[in-house]
Design an enzyme around this catalytic site. Structure first.
Site, PDB file in Angstrom:
ATOM      1  N   CYS A  53     -73.559 -40.171  56.715  1.00  0.00           N
ATOM      2  CA  CYS A  53     -73.326 -38.621  56.664  1.00  0.00           C
ATOM      3  C   CYS A  53     -74.238 -38.138  57.390  1.00  0.00           C
ATOM      4  CB  CYS A  53     -72.671 -37.867  55.519  1.00  0.00           C
ATOM      5  SG  CYS A  53     -73.109 -36.172  55.292  1.00  0.00           S
ATOM      6  N   CYS A  56     -76.059 -35.145  55.329  1.00  0.00           N
ATOM      7  CA  CYS A  56     -76.808 -35.529  53.649  1.00  0.00           C
ATOM      8  C   CYS A  56     -77.429 -36.540  53.231  1.00  0.00           C
ATOM      9  CB  CYS A  56     -76.044 -34.739  52.773  1.00  0.00           C
ATOM     10  SG  CYS A  56     -75.114 -36.279  52.172  1.00  0.00           S
ATOM     11  N   HIS A 107     -67.925 -31.532  57.425  1.00  0.00           N
ATOM     12  CA  HIS A 107     -66.264 -31.920  57.870  1.00  0.00           C
ATOM     13  C   HIS A 107     -67.119 -33.803  59.058  1.00  0.00           C
ATOM     14  CE1 HIS A 107     -62.264 -31.952  60.088  1.00  0.00           C
ATOM     15  NE2 HIS A 107     -63.707 -32.701  61.407  1.00  0.00           N
ATOM     16  N   HIS A 110     -60.399 -36.705  60.379  1.00  0.00           N
ATOM     17  CA  HIS A 110     -59.112 -37.127  59.646  1.00  0.00           C
ATOM     18  C   HIS A 110     -58.857 -38.513  58.782  1.00  0.00           C
ATOM     19  CE1 HIS A 110     -58.821 -32.912  61.305  1.00  0.00           C
ATOM     20  NE2 HIS A 110     -58.233 -32.835  60.720  1.00  0.00           N
ATOM     21  N   ASP A 114     -51.518 -44.866  59.466  1.00  0.00           N
ATOM     22  CA  ASP A 114     -51.422 -45.286  59.723  1.00  0.00           C
ATOM     23  C   ASP A 114     -52.192 -46.715  60.558  1.00  0.00           C
ATOM     24  OD1 ASP A 114     -52.765 -43.922  61.591  1.00  0.00           O
ATOM     25  OD2 ASP A 114     -51.283 -43.452  63.425  1.00  0.00           O
ATOM     26  N   ARG A 122     -56.170 -45.162  58.572  1.00  0.00           N
ATOM     27  CA  ARG A 122     -56.931 -44.885  59.594  1.00  0.00           C
ATOM     28  C   ARG A 122     -58.103 -43.456  59.669  1.00  0.00           C
ATOM     29  NH1 ARG A 122     -56.531 -42.139  64.721  1.00  0.00           N
ATOM     30  NH2 ARG A 122     -54.060 -41.806  63.612  1.00  0.00           N
ATOM     31  N   CYS A 124     -60.276 -41.426  61.097  1.00  0.00           N
ATOM     32  CA  CYS A 124     -60.741 -41.644  62.939  1.00  0.00           C
ATOM     33  C   CYS A 124     -61.798 -39.609  62.495  1.00  0.00           C
ATOM     34  CB  CYS A 124     -59.422 -40.384  63.236  1.00  0.00           C
ATOM     35  SG  CYS A 124     -59.033 -40.214  64.636  1.00  0.00           S
TER      36      CYS A 124
END
Ligand SMILES: [Zn+2]
Length: 137
Positions: A53, A56, A107, A110, A114, A122, A124
């Site tokens: 991330c 953090c 954030h 997503h 698939d 996945r 993404c």
């Protein structure tokens, strides 16, 4: 929703600037923006290591689970256990599953059903949400 790591927007902005994060990193991680496809620095990045991330430093993915989904964003088939929290996202007239860092709520992108076997997932991700680390020598 609360996360173990809490900072003000100004603190996140300063932290990302200090880290030399991509210019869009604050908008992506704290405002759930999406970087333009095929523009992120990790989209075509295939070195061995781990992805953390940007906010953090929590470890999110191993390079071994990264694959070329052809969608223009770095994609992974598996996340580190417990590293990511999933949130139902009904924005833009779609039903999607948003992924955020479980430690700080950044954030990330997503997750879609698939992806390749064995997970069929996945993840993404936005490059701007990630920080790559090479393995220790
Ligand atoms: Zn985080």
């Amino acid at each position: 929703m609360t996360y173990p790591i809490q900072k003000t927007e100004a603190q996140w902005q300063a932290l990302l600037q200090d880290k030399g994060a991509e210019p869009g990193a604050f908008q992506v991680t704290r405002r759930a923006a999406t970087e333009r496809p095929f523009t992120g620095k990790y989209e075509g990045h295939w070195a061995d290591g781990s992805y953390h991330c940007i906010c953090c430093g929590a470890k999110l993915f191993d390079s071994g689970t990264k694959f070329d989904a052809g969608c223009g964003w770095p994609s992974f088939s598996q996340a580190m256990p417990g590293a990511i929290r999933e949130i139902e996202d009904r924005s833009h007239g779609m039903l999607r599953t948003e992924t955020v860092c479980a430690q700080c709520g950044a954030h990330l992108g997503h997750v879609f059903p698939d992806g390749p076997a064995p997970t069929g997932l996945r993840y993404c991700m936005n490059s701007a949400s990630l920080d790559f680390e090479s393995p220790a020598p």
